[in-house]
Design a protein around this motif. Structure first.
Motif, mmCIF file in Angstrom:
data_model
loop_
_atom_site.group_PDB
_atom_site.id
_atom_site.type_symbol
_atom_site.label_atom_id
_atom_site.label_comp_id
_atom_site.label_asym_id
_atom_site.label_seq_id
_atom_site.Cartn_x
_atom_site.Cartn_y
_atom_site.Cartn_z
ATOM 1 N N GLY A 220 0.895 -1.087 -0.035
ATOM 2 C CA GLY A 220 0.022 0.036 -0.013
ATOM 3 C C GLY A 220 1.005 1.274 -0.097
ATOM 4 N N ARG A 221 1.715 1.151 0.700
ATOM 5 C CA ARG A 221 2.648 2.783 0.663
ATOM 6 C C ARG A 221 3.501 2.497 -0.619
ATOM 7 N NH1 ARG A 221 4.275 0.238 5.683
ATOM 8 N NH2 ARG A 221 6.292 -0.659 4.907
ATOM 9 N N GLN A 222 3.966 1.686 -1.154
ATOM 10 C CA GLN A 222 4.441 1.883 -2.361
ATOM 11 C C GLN A 222 3.648 2.224 -3.641
ATOM 12 O OE1 GLN A 222 5.371 -1.896 -4.717
ATOM 13 N NE2 GLN A 222 7.455 -1.032 -5.441
ATOM 14 N N ALA A 223 2.192 1.844 -3.497
ATOM 15 C CA ALA A 223 1.363 2.422 -4.352
ATOM 16 C C ALA A 223 0.696 3.710 -4.169
ATOM 17 C CB ALA A 223 -0.185 1.374 -4.388
ATOM 18 N N PHE A 224 0.889 3.911 -2.943
ATOM 19 C CA PHE A 224 0.516 5.490 -2.510
ATOM 20 C C PHE A 224 1.390 6.660 -3.141
ATOM 21 C CE2 PHE A 224 0.792 9.252 0.325
ATOM 22 C CZ PHE A 224 -0.451 9.710 0.440
ATOM 23 N N ARG A 225 2.944 6.182 -2.887
ATOM 24 C CA ARG A 225 3.855 6.951 -3.146
ATOM 25 C C ARG A 225 4.009 6.956 -4.899
ATOM 26 N NH1 ARG A 225 8.135 4.203 0.884
ATOM 27 N NH2 ARG A 225 7.495 5.541 2.654
ATOM 28 N N ASN A 226 3.490 5.926 -5.432
ATOM 29 C CA ASN A 226 3.562 5.779 -6.972
ATOM 30 C C ASN A 226 2.541 6.777 -7.510
ATOM 31 O OD1 ASN A 226 2.251 4.439 -9.686
ATOM 32 N ND2 ASN A 226 4.453 4.298 -9.636
ATOM 33 N N GLY A 227 1.155 6.587 -6.865
ATOM 34 C CA GLY A 227 0.314 7.581 -7.182
ATOM 35 C C GLY A 227 0.628 8.871 -6.865
ATOM 36 N N GLN A 228 1.366 9.422 -5.914
ATOM 37 C CA GLN A 228 1.930 10.890 -5.706
ATOM 38 C C GLN A 228 2.775 11.204 -6.876
ATOM 39 O OE1 GLN A 228 3.579 10.275 -1.398
ATOM 40 N NE2 GLN A 228 3.216 12.439 -1.709
ATOM 41 N N GLY A 229 3.591 10.476 -7.021
ATOM 42 C CA GLY A 229 4.503 10.754 -8.436
ATOM 43 C C GLY A 229 3.782 11.011 -9.739
ATOM 44 N N VAL A 230 2.654 10.147 -9.990
ATOM 45 C CA VAL A 230 1.737 10.173 -11.147
ATOM 46 C C VAL A 230 1.126 11.567 -11.008
ATOM 47 C CG1 VAL A 230 -0.271 9.445 -12.160
ATOM 48 C CG2 VAL A 230 1.542 7.762 -11.421
ATOM 49 N N GLY A 231 0.532 11.829 -9.595
ATOM 50 C CA GLY A 231 -0.097 13.117 -9.566
ATOM 51 C C GLY A 231 0.603 14.501 -9.820
ATOM 52 N N LEU A 232 2.185 14.311 -9.301
ATOM 53 C CA LEU A 232 2.990 15.475 -9.601
ATOM 54 C C LEU A 232 3.373 15.600 -11.064
ATOM 55 C CD1 LEU A 232 4.640 17.696 -8.294
ATOM 56 C CD2 LEU A 232 6.315 16.068 -7.813
ATOM 57 N N MET A 233 3.334 14.337 -11.872
ATOM 58 C CA MET A 233 3.673 14.304 -13.161
ATOM 59 C C MET A 233 2.662 14.971 -13.877
ATOM 60 S SD MET A 233 4.568 11.070 -15.445
ATOM 61 C CE MET A 233 4.954 11.079 -17.221
ATOM 62 N N TYR A 234 1.437 14.806 -13.731
ATOM 63 C CA TYR A 234 0.257 15.461 -14.388
ATOM 64 C C TYR A 234 0.090 16.810 -14.106
ATOM 65 C CZ TYR A 234 -2.082 11.430 -16.556
ATOM 66 O OH TYR A 234 -2.465 10.497 -17.437
ATOM 67 N N ALA A 235 0.625 17.175 -12.778
ATOM 68 C CA ALA A 235 0.474 18.530 -12.709
ATOM 69 C C ALA A 235 1.583 19.526 -13.138
ATOM 70 C CB ALA A 235 0.715 18.950 -10.994
#
Length: 299
Positions: free
Chosen positions: A214-229
């Motif tokens: 879950g921690r890995q998926a959360f951090r990956n989601g963070q990175g994807v969100g920042l990439m879209y920003a």
């Protein structure tokens, strides 16, 4: 390939990797002892540095560096900075295991492209129960419909000049994830060529345990969100897609019912998807705004 190996540095970021680093370095010794190896000890609190130094006399050139800040992006950048005499840079992870022929396969790819990457295969190194939790064995990489490759840093090589030309990994992604997806998408946007090398294989270690996954998926989601920003809708061309918020929330809520009675595959899918969704919100709206504020305060 020998001449290319003599102009190659292998960079391995390692944070608290005492338990796995030796297996990876043994594999690289067997595959390419004539490469330079740089282990970046990313502020570890265990014996990572000691394990690394035990291999100092087994490679043509070996170095352990310690960056000023923790994080995969900064660690890999520090490794490239230390590889001042090399033309080619290969990145591997400290908890994976390179298979025979991997180094030469990547270098063969770099003879015709700016970026060459392989396949991170989880099928041999992980227990069957762990693979089920992660949704099974992924298919080998495919070219996206937009002609972009989705590249992982677990098994990838770059020309050092091309890496430096785009500024390397973005340190704003330290502590989250998708720093590799963002870098190699940025390189492709700048016109750098990418080649998939199916013979470049590593045994890829999956996160064992629900919380680690879950921690890995959360951090990956963070990175994807920042990439879209950072890149706007063009980021979808990278093959990393933003979640459809309403549908994702409804799916997560519906699947949470009787979660404990579901299979490992269903439970793992729910944990990964929900954690990625929450991480995407944080990366897209919280991390991006924080970085904007920092840049304005420190122009």
């Amino acid at each position: 390939m020998k001449q290319m190996r003599l102009r190659t540095s292998i960079v391995i970021p390692a944070r608290n990797a005492e338990a796995t680093l030796a297996e990876q370095l043994e594999a690289i010794v067997r595959d390419a002892p004539d490469c330079e190896v740089i282990v970046v000890d990313s502020l570890s609190t265990d014996g990572t540095a000691s394990v690394a130094l035990g291999f100092a006399d087994r490679f043509r050139s070996f170095n352990v560096v310690r960056p000023e800040r923790a994080g995969a992006a900064s660690a890999r950048n520090a490794g490239v900075d230390a590889a001042v005499l090399s033309e080619f840079i290969l990145f591997f992870d400290a908890d994976d295991v390179v298979r025979p022929g991997c180094v030469d396969a990547l270098l063969e790819g770099l003879s015709t492209a700016d970026v060459a990457f392989g396949y991170a295969d989880p099928s041999l190194i992980n227990a069957a129960s762990v693979i089920r939790r992660h949704g099974g064995v992924p298919q080998p990489p495919q070219l996206q419909s937009s002609s972009f490759w989705k590249v992982m840093s677990a098994v990838v090589g770059v020309h050092r000049r091309a890496f430096l030309e785009v500024g390397g990994f973005d340190p704003r992604y330290d502590g989250i994830g998708n720093e590799d997806g963002e870098l190699f998408f940025r390189m492709q946007l700048r016109g750098h060529s990418v080649r998939f090398c199916p013979r470049a294989l590593v045994d890829y270690r999956l996160r064992d345990g629900w919380s680690a996954m879950g921690r890995q998926a959360f951090r990956n989601g963070q990175g994807v969100g920042l990439m879209y920003a950072d890149h706007g809708r063009s980021a979808s061309a990278s093959g990393v897609h933003a979640p459809r918020i309403g549908r994702a929330l409804m799916w997560s809520a519906a699947r949470s019912i009787r979660l404990l009675r579901r299979s490992d595959e269903e439970r793992g899918e729910w944990i990964r998807a929900t954690a990625r969704l929450l991480g995407f919100f944080v990366g897209r709206f919280v991390d991006h705004k924080r970085h904007l504020a920092d840049s304005r305060a420190n122009p």
